[in-house]
Motif scaffolding. Structure first.
Motif, PDB file in Angstrom:
ATOM      1  N   ALA A 289      -7.677  -3.496  23.861  1.00 43.68           N
ATOM      2  CA  ALA A 289      -7.183  -2.493  23.641  1.00 43.68           C
ATOM      3  C   ALA A 289      -9.187  -1.908  24.346  1.00 43.68           C
ATOM      4  O   ALA A 289     -10.024  -2.022  23.697  1.00 43.68           O
ATOM      5  CB  ALA A 289      -7.476  -1.690  22.381  1.00 43.68           C
ATOM      6  N   GLU A 290      -9.321  -1.299  25.613  1.00 44.56           N
ATOM      7  CA  GLU A 290     -10.309  -0.841  26.530  1.00 44.56           C
ATOM      8  C   GLU A 290     -10.846   0.162  25.175  1.00 44.56           C
ATOM      9  O   GLU A 290     -10.676   1.139  24.858  1.00 44.56           O
ATOM     10  CB  GLU A 290      -9.436  -0.371  27.864  1.00 44.56           C
ATOM     11  N   ALA A 291     -12.231   0.702  25.136  1.00 43.38           N
ATOM     12  CA  ALA A 291     -13.064   1.917  24.717  1.00 43.38           C
ATOM     13  C   ALA A 291     -12.636   2.577  25.381  1.00 43.38           C
ATOM     14  O   ALA A 291     -12.964   2.164  26.581  1.00 43.38           O
ATOM     15  CB  ALA A 291     -14.124   0.868  23.866  1.00 43.38           C
ATOM     16  N   VAL A 292     -12.804   4.184  24.736  1.00 42.53           N
ATOM     17  CA  VAL A 292     -13.442   5.051  25.541  1.00 42.53           C
ATOM     18  C   VAL A 292     -14.455   5.561  25.182  1.00 42.53           C
ATOM     19  O   VAL A 292     -15.061   5.085  23.847  1.00 42.53           O
ATOM     20  CB  VAL A 292     -12.252   5.749  25.592  1.00 42.53           C
ATOM     21  N   PRO A 293     -15.227   6.209  25.335  1.00 42.55           N
ATOM     22  CA  PRO A 293     -16.183   7.376  24.887  1.00 42.55           C
ATOM     23  C   PRO A 293     -15.681   8.068  23.673  1.00 42.55           C
ATOM     24  O   PRO A 293     -14.597   8.787  23.760  1.00 42.55           O
ATOM     25  CB  PRO A 293     -16.668   8.501  25.915  1.00 42.55           C
ATOM     26  N   PRO A 294     -16.164   7.624  23.290  1.00 48.32           N
ATOM     27  CA  PRO A 294     -15.813   8.448  21.234  1.00 48.32           C
ATOM     28  C   PRO A 294     -16.174  10.013  21.183  1.00 48.32           C
ATOM     29  O   PRO A 294     -17.649  11.051  20.449  1.00 48.32           O
ATOM     30  CB  PRO A 294     -16.622   7.357  20.213  1.00 48.32           C
ATOM     31  N   VAL A 295     -16.395  10.449  21.947  1.00 47.36           N
ATOM     32  CA  VAL A 295     -15.834  12.246  22.108  1.00 47.36           C
ATOM     33  C   VAL A 295     -14.781  12.222  22.411  1.00 47.36           C
ATOM     34  O   VAL A 295     -13.433  12.196  23.139  1.00 47.36           O
ATOM     35  CB  VAL A 295     -17.010  12.348  23.343  1.00 47.36           C
ATOM     36  N   GLY A 296     -14.159  14.040  22.219  1.00 47.58           N
ATOM     37  CA  GLY A 296     -13.015  14.365  22.008  1.00 47.58           C
ATOM     38  C   GLY A 296     -12.197  13.827  20.842  1.00 47.58           C
ATOM     39  O   GLY A 296     -12.318  13.599  20.123  1.00 47.58           O
ATOM     40  N   LEU A 297     -10.917  13.622  22.110  1.00 43.42           N
ATOM     41  CA  LEU A 297      -9.845  13.115  21.594  1.00 43.42           C
ATOM     42  C   LEU A 297      -9.816  11.644  21.337  1.00 43.42           C
ATOM     43  O   LEU A 297      -9.595  10.767  20.660  1.00 43.42           O
ATOM     44  CB  LEU A 297      -8.472  12.891  22.475  1.00 43.42           C
ATOM     45  N   GLY A 298     -11.122  11.283  22.044  1.00 42.54           N
ATOM     46  CA  GLY A 298     -11.572  10.089  22.368  1.00 42.54           C
ATOM     47  C   GLY A 298     -12.511   9.000  21.193  1.00 42.54           C
ATOM     48  O   GLY A 298     -11.911   8.377  20.536  1.00 42.54           O
ATOM     49  N   LEU A 299     -12.506  10.494  19.937  1.00 43.89           N
ATOM     50  CA  LEU A 299     -13.343  10.122  19.223  1.00 43.89           C
ATOM     51  C   LEU A 299     -12.186   9.841  17.798  1.00 43.89           C
ATOM     52  O   LEU A 299     -11.875   7.984  17.102  1.00 43.89           O
ATOM     53  CB  LEU A 299     -13.699  11.014  18.227  1.00 43.89           C
ATOM     54  N   ALA A 300     -11.051   9.879  18.162  1.00 44.87           N
ATOM     55  CA  ALA A 300      -9.964   9.837  17.118  1.00 44.87           C
ATOM     56  C   ALA A 300      -9.126   8.660  17.633  1.00 44.87           C
ATOM     57  O   ALA A 300      -8.980   8.063  16.306  1.00 44.87           O
ATOM     58  CB  ALA A 300      -8.914  11.025  17.179  1.00 44.87           C
ATOM     59  N   VAL A 301      -9.164   8.242  18.847  1.00 45.08           N
ATOM     60  CA  VAL A 301      -8.518   6.573  19.420  1.00 45.08           C
ATOM     61  C   VAL A 301      -9.382   5.401  19.115  1.00 45.08           C
ATOM     62  O   VAL A 301      -9.073   4.958  18.744  1.00 45.08           O
ATOM     63  CB  VAL A 301      -8.400   6.626  20.811  1.00 45.08           C
ATOM     64  N   MET A 302     -11.202   5.828  19.267  1.00 45.65           N
ATOM     65  CA  MET A 302     -11.851   4.890  18.723  1.00 45.65           C
ATOM     66  C   MET A 302     -11.693   4.698  17.113  1.00 45.65           C
ATOM     67  O   MET A 302     -12.053   3.211  16.318  1.00 45.65           O
ATOM     68  CB  MET A 302     -12.729   5.279  18.748  1.00 45.65           C
ATOM     69  N   ASP A 303     -11.268   5.646  15.988  1.00 43.54           N
ATOM     70  CA  ASP A 303     -11.721   5.765  14.985  1.00 43.54           C
ATOM     71  C   ASP A 303      -9.789   4.789  14.751  1.00 43.54           C
ATOM     72  O   ASP A 303     -10.282   3.520  14.218  1.00 43.54           O
ATOM     73  CB  ASP A 303     -10.989   6.749  14.182  1.00 43.54           C
TER      74      ASP A 303
END
Length: 311
Positions: A289-303
């Motif tokens: 799973a490719e990491a995304v910047p942990p900002v906005g909705l990306g924070l929820a995806v990374m969580d």
């Protein structure tokens, strides 16, 4: 137990009024609903999911006006509900007496949400407040289709209300509103930036904050498929293979057995749990799973990715 497939929200409401369990579609994920005021029905939710008893439940309401019946609504909570309800936001508030203790996990607070999906709102209109945690066996990826919910809970619940795939794909943002400053306990589609537009001091929970126990879905193993999840943030970590799946924003090299390339973070969130389940159905052993910047909705995806990888 024979699990019925339903299309009519009135039939689903009838099942719930009798104290039964019914899977319902929300905009975030499919939920396992039961009457919030029925201790036996609430206990049945925990049994069906295999859910730990110290994990509180979210009470779903037909509209924000019902919040005063189950919670002492603070000024902060009222502002959040006015801005984001209905929608993918859960607000934690001091609980009023009368709810079964299993709903609150004995914490003295209650998590409430007004969903926006039309089918679940139609059900709520015929039942009153419902608990509705994700309709999966505890620890598994949350279901974003009725088929996924049925796969996990067939024979363990009375009915499944069929609806479309969920729009958001991950669970709601959970915000503690017991005090003057909103505190994000679990990230989701309502981002910290959106909260700060109304409450500039809003912040996310830190690792040492004991208040995190108030949030459903943060204290135990969650979101993990059977396949091993690897969060990759460098092309040198990509490892195609016949036993591996890929999900991310980038086009991977050839060789992955299952590929989900997402045009943006919102699509990533929507497809994440479905990709986990598809990989398991195919018998794959690894998901990159490719990491995304942990900002906005990306924070929820990374969580969700971090929790799945830990699982």
């Amino acid at each position: 137990m024979r699990t019925r497939l339903l299309r009519d929200p009135d039939e689903a409401a009838a099942v719930l009024r009798r104290g039964g369990l019914c899977v319902v579609p929300t905009e975030t994920v499919y939920g396992l609903a039961a009457r919030a005021d029925d201790p036996d029905a609430v206990a049945a939710v925990f049994r069906a999911k295999g859910r730990p008893s110290d994990n509180p439940l979210i009470v779903h309401l037909a509209d924000a006006a019902q919040a005063d019946a189950v919670a002492h609504v603070t000024e902060t909570g009222r502002g959040l509900l006015a801005a984001f309800a209905p929608g993918p936001l859960t607000v934690v508030l001091p609980a009023r007496p009368g709810l079964p203790s299993a709903v609150t996990a004995g914490l003295g607070t209650v998590a409430i949400r007004v969903p926006s999906a039309p089918l679940v709102l139609a059900v709520l209109g015929g039942t009153g407040p419902l608990v509705a945690p994700s309709a999966n066996r505890s620890g598994r990826p949350s279901p974003t289709t009725w088929q996924a919910a049925r796969d996990d809970l067939d024979g363990r619940v009375d009915a499944v209300l069929r609806g479309p795939p969920t729009e958001v794909g991950i669970e709601s943002t959970v915000v503690d509103a017991t005090g003057p400053v909103p505190l994000v306990l679990r990230p989701g589609a309502v981002t910290l930036d959106a909260l700060r537009a109304l409450f500039p001091d809003a912040r996310a929970i830190g690792d040492g904050d004991e208040v995190g126990r108030r949030s459903p879905g943060t204290q135990h193993r969650h979101y993990a498929p059977r396949a091993r999840v690897r969060v990759v943030d460098d092309v040198r970590q990509w490892a195609p293979g016949p036993d591996a799946a890929w999900i991310g924003l980038s086009e991977p090299p050839p060789g992955y057995a299952l590929v989900a390339v997402c045009p943006d973070v919102a699509h990533y969130a929507r497809r994440l749990f479905d990709t986990f389940r598809r990989a398991d159905a195919a018998g794959l052993s690894r998901i990159d799973a490719e990491a995304v910047p942990p900002v906005g909705l990306g924070l929820a995806v990374m969580d969700r990715l971090r929790r799945a990888a830990e699982g």
